[in-house]
Design a protein around this motif. Structure first.
Motif, PDB file in Angstrom:
ATOM      1  N   THR A  80       0.817  -1.218   0.000  1.00 14.15           N
ATOM      2  CA  THR A  80       0.000   0.000   0.000  1.00 14.15           C
ATOM      3  C   THR A  80       0.847   1.263   0.000  1.00 14.15           C
ATOM      4  OG1 THR A  80      -0.112   0.149   2.411  1.00 14.15           O
ATOM      5  CG2 THR A  80      -1.803  -1.209   1.292  1.00 14.15           C
ATOM      6  N   GLY A  81       2.155   1.091   0.164  1.00 19.23           N
ATOM      7  CA  GLY A  81       3.048   2.245   0.177  1.00 19.23           C
ATOM      8  C   GLY A  81       3.511   2.664   1.557  1.00 19.23           C
ATOM      9  N   SER A  82       2.948   2.054   2.609  1.00 16.47           N
ATOM     10  CA  SER A  82       3.392   2.368   3.966  1.00 16.47           C
ATOM     11  C   SER A  82       3.304   1.116   4.829  1.00 16.47           C
ATOM     12  CB  SER A  82       2.536   3.474   4.588  1.00 16.47           C
ATOM     13  OG  SER A  82       1.249   2.973   4.917  1.00 16.47           O
ATOM     14  N   LEU A  83       4.120   1.084   5.873  1.00 14.15           N
ATOM     15  CA  LEU A  83       4.094  -0.046   6.792  1.00 14.15           C
ATOM     16  C   LEU A  83       2.711  -0.189   7.424  1.00 14.15           C
ATOM     17  CD1 LEU A  83       5.398  -2.318   8.410  1.00 14.15           C
ATOM     18  CD2 LEU A  83       6.238  -0.588  10.027  1.00 14.15           C
ATOM     19  N   ARG A  84       2.155   0.900   7.923  1.00 11.25           N
ATOM     20  CA  ARG A  84       0.834   0.826   8.548  1.00 11.25           C
ATOM     21  C   ARG A  84      -0.205   0.330   7.554  1.00 11.25           C
ATOM     22  NH1 ARG A  84      -4.079   2.795   9.343  1.00 11.25           N
ATOM     23  NH2 ARG A  84      -4.942   2.734  11.447  1.00 11.25           N
ATOM     24  N   GLY A  85      -0.200   0.878   6.355  1.00 17.06           N
ATOM     25  CA  GLY A  85      -1.163   0.455   5.337  1.00 17.06           C
ATOM     26  C   GLY A  85      -1.022  -1.015   4.990  1.00 17.06           C
ATOM     27  N   ASP A  86       0.230  -1.477   4.862  1.00 14.50           N
ATOM     28  CA  ASP A  86       0.461  -2.886   4.550  1.00 14.50           C
ATOM     29  C   ASP A  86      -0.034  -3.783   5.679  1.00 14.50           C
ATOM     30  OD1 ASP A  86       1.711  -1.943   2.270  1.00 14.50           O
ATOM     31  OD2 ASP A  86       3.711  -2.664   2.806  1.00 14.50           O
ATOM     32  N   LEU A  87       0.247  -3.374   6.927  1.00 11.42           N
ATOM     33  CA  LEU A  87      -0.188  -4.188   8.070  1.00 11.42           C
ATOM     34  C   LEU A  87      -1.702  -4.194   8.216  1.00 11.42           C
ATOM     35  CD1 LEU A  87       2.532  -3.284  10.734  1.00 11.42           C
ATOM     36  CD2 LEU A  87       2.233  -5.482   9.555  1.00 11.42           C
ATOM     37  N   VAL A  88      -2.340  -3.059   7.992  1.00  9.01           N
ATOM     38  CA  VAL A  88      -3.802  -2.998   8.069  1.00  9.01           C
ATOM     39  C   VAL A  88      -4.419  -3.897   6.992  1.00  9.01           C
ATOM     40  CG1 VAL A  88      -5.802  -1.499   7.649  1.00  9.01           C
ATOM     41  CG2 VAL A  88      -4.007  -0.765   9.221  1.00  9.01           C
ATOM     42  N   ALA A  89      -3.924  -3.799   5.770  1.00  2.00           N
ATOM     43  CA  ALA A  89      -4.468  -4.621   4.672  1.00  2.00           C
ATOM     44  C   ALA A  89      -4.265  -6.100   4.977  1.00  2.00           C
ATOM     45  CB  ALA A  89      -3.807  -4.240   3.350  1.00  2.00           C
ATOM     46  N   TRP A  90      -3.061  -6.449   5.444  1.00  7.75           N
ATOM     47  CA  TRP A  90      -2.771  -7.838   5.759  1.00  7.75           C
ATOM     48  C   TRP A  90      -3.649  -8.327   6.912  1.00  7.75           C
ATOM     49  CZ3 TRP A  90      -1.169 -10.522  10.029  1.00  7.75           C
ATOM     50  CH2 TRP A  90      -0.807 -11.861   9.808  1.00  7.75           C
ATOM     51  N   ALA A  91      -3.743  -7.538   7.982  1.00 10.76           N
ATOM     52  CA  ALA A  91      -4.513  -7.944   9.161  1.00 10.76           C
ATOM     53  C   ALA A  91      -6.005  -8.074   8.850  1.00 10.76           C
ATOM     54  CB  ALA A  91      -4.278  -6.953  10.305  1.00 10.76           C
ATOM     55  N   GLU A  92      -6.536  -7.186   8.042  1.00  8.27           N
ATOM     56  CA  GLU A  92      -7.953  -7.292   7.665  1.00  8.27           C
ATOM     57  C   GLU A  92      -8.203  -8.575   6.876  1.00  8.27           C
ATOM     58  OE1 GLU A  92      -9.153  -3.715   5.648  1.00  8.27           O
ATOM     59  OE2 GLU A  92      -9.107  -2.522   7.486  1.00  8.27           O
ATOM     60  N   GLN A  93      -7.293  -8.897   5.960  1.00  8.42           N
ATOM     61  CA  GLN A  93      -7.436 -10.133   5.181  1.00  8.42           C
ATOM     62  C   GLN A  93      -7.301 -11.355   6.099  1.00  8.42           C
ATOM     63  OE1 GLN A  93      -4.725 -10.546   1.883  1.00  8.42           O
ATOM     64  NE2 GLN A  93      -5.385 -12.619   1.461  1.00  8.42           N
ATOM     65  N   TYR A  94      -6.339 -11.316   6.999  1.00  7.67           N
ATOM     66  CA  TYR A  94      -6.141 -12.416   7.942  1.00  7.67           C
ATOM     67  C   TYR A  94      -7.387 -12.607   8.811  1.00  7.67           C
ATOM     68  CZ  TYR A  94      -3.942 -15.371  11.467  1.00  7.67           C
ATOM     69  OH  TYR A  94      -3.646 -16.407  12.318  1.00  7.67           O
ATOM     70  N   LEU A  95      -7.937 -11.509   9.316  1.00  7.61           N
ATOM     71  CA  LEU A  95      -9.160 -11.572  10.107  1.00  7.61           C
ATOM     72  C   LEU A  95     -10.288 -12.216   9.302  1.00  7.61           C
ATOM     73  CD1 LEU A  95     -10.851 -10.772  12.650  1.00  7.61           C
ATOM     74  CD2 LEU A  95     -11.352  -8.631  11.442  1.00  7.61           C
ATOM     75  N   ASP A  96     -10.453 -11.774   8.074  1.00  2.00           N
ATOM     76  CA  ASP A  96     -11.509 -12.303   7.213  1.00  2.00           C
ATOM     77  C   ASP A  96     -11.341 -13.805   7.003  1.00  2.00           C
ATOM     78  OD1 ASP A  96     -13.831 -11.882   5.528  1.00  2.00           O
ATOM     79  OD2 ASP A  96     -12.479 -12.213   3.827  1.00  2.00           O
ATOM     80  N   GLU A  97     -10.107 -14.237   6.753  1.00  2.00           N
ATOM     81  CA  GLU A  97      -9.853 -15.657   6.521  1.00  2.00           C
ATOM     82  C   GLU A  97     -10.041 -16.490   7.780  1.00  2.00           C
ATOM     83  OE1 GLU A  97      -5.886 -15.660   4.962  1.00  2.00           O
ATOM     84  OE2 GLU A  97      -6.517 -14.918   3.004  1.00  2.00           O
ATOM     85  N   MET A  98      -9.549 -15.999   8.907  1.00  2.00           N
ATOM     86  CA  MET A  98      -9.588 -16.782  10.142  1.00  2.00           C
ATOM     87  C   MET A  98     -10.964 -16.834  10.778  1.00  2.00           C
ATOM     88  SD  MET A  98      -6.690 -18.138  10.379  1.00  2.00           S
ATOM     89  CE  MET A  98      -6.550 -18.087   8.593  1.00  2.00           C
TER      90      MET A  98
END
Length: 181
Positions: A80-98
């Motif tokens: 996403t261009g930033s550490l926070r953005g990358d972590l938010v995108a990853w965590a939201e996807q992880y939450l959705d999957e889990m």
């Protein structure tokens, strides 16, 4: 029981693994996971039940191994261009999957089979690629263990043991906490 270490990865062993994994995936489409048995999987895969027991030890370890193969990402986490953005995108996807039924089943398989360290290894790899990318942008980065403790752990705990999984807003809070915000 953990998935056996030291199994050769090529030749007959690879063919057996793929045949057994394919049998599990096909059977999971046809019926409930609680109805699966090792003899049923062995018959579909064209191997003996002892082959499955010798390699995986028990059904939960086999199911965890099949899930782990699906869990390994084909691509790096979103940039996403930033550490926070990358972590938010990853965590939201992880939450959705889990929080999906297959995700909850996967977590239960890992816990009951003793294979959770292999799952953690996959998660570490995903988080490490986010960290490396952020470091290339000269951003300050926490360790992967820090991210596992402050983002992944509360998602897993709240999904399996709390009244409800965390909300997306809570996920954003976990990310901010992990970044010292």
């Amino acid at each position: 029981m953990a998935i056996k270490e030291g199994i050769r990865t090529g030749g007959r062993s690879a063919r057996v693994q793929e045949s057994v994994h394919a049998a599990v995936r096909a059977l999971l489409i046809e019926q409930e996971r609680d109805d699966l048995t090792v003899p049923m999987i062995a018959a579909r895969a064209g191997v003996t039940p002892s082959t499955i027991y010798r390699r995986w030890g028990e059904l939960s370890a086999l199911l965890a191994d099949v899930t782990l193969a699906r869990l390994r990402p084909d691509t790096d986490p979103a940039d996403t261009g930033s550490l926070r953005g990358d972590l938010v995108a990853w965590a939201e996807q992880y939450l959705d999957e889990m929080t999906s039924e297959p995700g909850r089943n996967m977590m239960r398989d890992f816990i009951s089979s003793g294979c959770s360290s292999q799952c953690a290894s996959v998660l570490r790899g995903q988080l490490q690629s986010i960290i490396v990318r952020a470091q290339a942008r000269d951003e300050q980065t926490p360790s992967t263990d820090h991210l596992l403790n402050l983002i992944v752990s509360p998602i897993v705990y709240r999904t399996l043991f709390a009244e409800a999984p965390p909300s997306v807003e809570q996920i954003h809070g976990f990310v901010d906490l992990s970044l010292g915000r």
